[in-house]
Write an enzyme that holds these catalytic residues in place. Structure first.
Site, PDB file in Angstrom:
ATOM      1  CG  PHE A 178      -1.872   1.199   1.197  1.00  0.00           C
ATOM      2  CD1 PHE A 178      -3.177   1.284   0.429  1.00  0.00           C
ATOM      3  CD2 PHE A 178      -1.646   2.556   1.623  1.00  0.00           C
ATOM      4  CE1 PHE A 178      -4.000   2.249   0.271  1.00  0.00           C
ATOM      5  CE2 PHE A 178      -2.328   3.458   1.502  1.00  0.00           C
ATOM      6  CZ  PHE A 178      -3.523   3.316   0.632  1.00  0.00           C
TER       7      PHE A 178
ATOM      8  CG  ASP B 175       5.877   3.980   1.695  1.00  0.00           C
ATOM      9  OD1 ASP B 175       6.005   4.641   2.522  1.00  0.00           O
ATOM     10  OD2 ASP B 175       4.861   3.858   0.908  1.00  0.00           O
TER      11      ASP B 175
ATOM     12  CE  LYS C  90       0.314   6.668   6.942  1.00  0.00           C
ATOM     13  NZ  LYS C  90      -1.292   6.712   6.702  1.00  0.00           N
TER      14      LYS C  90
HETATM   15  C1  LIG Z   1       3.247   2.866   3.513  1.00  0.00           C
HETATM   16  C2  LIG Z   1       2.279   3.808   3.127  1.00  0.00           C
HETATM   17  N1  LIG Z   1       2.612   4.600   2.077  1.00  0.00           N
HETATM   18  C3  LIG Z   1       1.867   5.688   1.473  1.00  0.00           C
HETATM   19  C4  LIG Z   1       0.472   6.012   1.997  1.00  0.00           C
HETATM   20  C5  LIG Z   1      -0.111   6.991   1.537  1.00  0.00           C
HETATM   21  O1  LIG Z   1      -0.147   8.125   2.636  1.00  0.00           O
HETATM   22  P1  LIG Z   1      -1.153   9.409   2.237  1.00  0.00           P
HETATM   23  O2  LIG Z   1      -2.504   8.793   2.724  1.00  0.00           O
HETATM   24  O3  LIG Z   1      -0.724  10.354   3.110  1.00  0.00           O
HETATM   25  O4  LIG Z   1      -1.482   9.728   0.794  1.00  0.00           O
HETATM   26  C6  LIG Z   1       0.215   5.253   3.194  1.00  0.00           C
HETATM   27  C7  LIG Z   1      -0.705   5.525   4.014  1.00  0.00           C
HETATM   28  O5  LIG Z   1      -1.533   4.637   4.812  1.00  0.00           O
HETATM   29  C8  LIG Z   1       1.112   4.268   3.708  1.00  0.00           C
HETATM   30  O6  LIG Z   1       0.767   3.485   4.931  1.00  0.00           O
END
Ligand SMILES: Cc1ncc(COP(=O)(O)O)c(C=O)c1O
Length: 419
Positions: A145, A230, A270
């Site tokens: 994700f 990520d 976040k």
């Molecule tokens: C690992 C990871 N990458 C990217 C995102 C996307 O972040 P955003 O919702 O701020 O676009 C999330 C959101 O939960 C995430 O958990």
């Protein structure tokens, strides 16, 4: 099932009349929060074990960040990147020194920072690695994700995220998560990068095998491919280390920012915004990021003075207030206490630090019903992937606060298995 009063029902109704149902919230209408506690519009108090999907690591309305927010927004909050400011440079200096990367490109949402990583890796592939034009490939993991933009969902393996949003962006190859061999087998001369989560969050708090990241690091180095992690959800102390990848750093003698699994690029978001606003960043080397020249990329709000001031203080507070260590100690305690429940409802407890995924036996209750029952008991949390309940309180949580929550969880789990 919660008995909602009329006030709560009226707010819920408005959300669903005037907005699409692209989320399925639990039946509670929240109104205020402080530290680890949240109150609904009827003044009922809850322990936040959701932390805005790990975005509220510092607790709600942290007094230092609240002051930063007030001071900076009264002085200067938005300029665009058409000008220099006295906040962006100091923030970039702090984040690069703290993480061991040479450069940082600021954005807002997590998905934008992931897009930034994709664009930067492709530029690097064409201009440094000399991949043939429009042939660059990026390897990702099944069950990933990384956000919701059209390009990002193009390499999601979750059907509902992708379906009827095509045509999808080409250039991505998804391989089994946790298998470094699958990554190596997928590498071609056109591979620009491997982008993975060190622990899959939305995938259900999936922790890969011990040597996975070390092996991926070695494979990426061997094939001249960028290793990009990520850590939007797992980073900034959530797992009890500054970054989740540092748990793989058993053998080396790093000061945690020159680790033997140090990736070539890191994506953060976040908690970087201190629970106040979306702040994200893509960190990498000068070799990768200097290709991002004027006009190639940007965002009106990225790196704005308010975001920069908040992100700088949010990072500093992780150390000033011992939040990373607290995450480790409280996380271990939390896991021990959950394990000690010996509940038949629990199939497995995964995760590290204050980021636990409790896999439940759905013969007793569904994940969604359990989230609702916990809500009734005063615990804010939500299932991910139906059968995993994610517990992720703010990193400021104290033992007393955690004990309050554990007692409620124990009672709910015991009642669920009795009935
Ligand atoms: C690992 C990871 N990458 C990217 C995102 C996307 O972040 P955003 O919702 O701020 O676009 C999330 C959101 O939960 C995430 O958990």
């Amino acid at each position: 099932m919660s008995v909602l009063d009329d006030i709560q029902k009226s707010f819920i109704k408005k959300e669903s009349i005037y907005g699409p149902d692209n989320y399925k919230p639990l039946p509670v209408v929240l109104s205020k929060a402080k530290g680890v506690w949240v109150w609904d519009v009827s003044e009922k108090k809850y322990l936040d074990m959701m932390s805005g999907y790990s975005a509220v690591s510092h607790g709600h309305a942290h007094p230092v960040l609240l002051k930063t927010f007030h001071d900076q927004s009264s002085r200067l909050s938005l300029t665009s990147r058409a000008f220099y400011t006295d906040t962006l440079g100091p923030y970039l200096e702090t984040i690069t020194q703290m993480t061991g990367f040479e450069m940082a490109l600021p954005m807002n949402s997590g998905a934008e920072a992931v897009e930034t990583a994709i664009k930067s890796s492709r530029r690097w592939a064409y201009r440094t690695k000399k991949v043939e034009e429009n042939k660059a490939e990026i390897i990702v993991a099944e069950g990933n994700f990384h956000g919701r933009t059209t390009t990002i969902i193009s390499f999601s393996t979750d059907e509902n995220s992708r379906k009827d949003f095509g045509p999808h962006t080409p250039g991505f190859v998804a391989v089994e998560y946790g298998s470094s061999k699958a990554i190596e087998d997928a590498i071609t001369p056109n591979t620009a990068a491997v982008i993975i989560e060190p622990i899959q969050g939305e995938g259900g708090i999936i922790v890969p095998p011990d040597n996975y990241l070390n092996e991926v690091r070695a494979i990426c180095t061997k094939h001249n491919v960028l290793m990009i992690l990520d850590e939007i959800q797992s980073g900034l102390g959530r797992t009890g280390k500054l970054f989740a990848y540092q748990h793989s750093c058993g053998q080396c003698s790093c000061g945690e920012n020159s680790c033997d699994v140090q990736p070539d690029g890191l994506i953060l978001g976040k908690a970087l915004g201190g629970g106040f606003m979306p702040v994200s960043v893509f960190l990498s080397s000068e070799e990768v990021l200097s290709w991002m020249d004027p006009g190639s990329h940007g965002s009106t709000f990225g790196g704005n003075p308010l975001a920069s001031a908040l992100a700088k203080r949010s990072l500093e507070l992780l150390y000033e207030e011992n939040l990373i260590e607290n995450s480790r100690v409280m996380g271990d305690y939390f896991k021990e206490q959950l394990t000690a429940l010996n509940s038949e409802l629990i199939v497995e407890i995964r995760g590290m630090g204050l980021w636990l995924g409790v896999e439940i036996d759905q013969k007793y209750i569904s994940g969604n019903e359990l989230s609702k029952t916990l809500l009734e008991a005063g615990i804010l949390c939500k299932e991910t992937h139906e059968s995993t309940i994610r517990f992720a309180p703010p990193l400021v949580v104290t033992k007393e606060e955690l004990d309050w929550g554990i007692e409620k969880i124990a009672k709910v789990f015991s009642e669920v298995t009795k009935s």
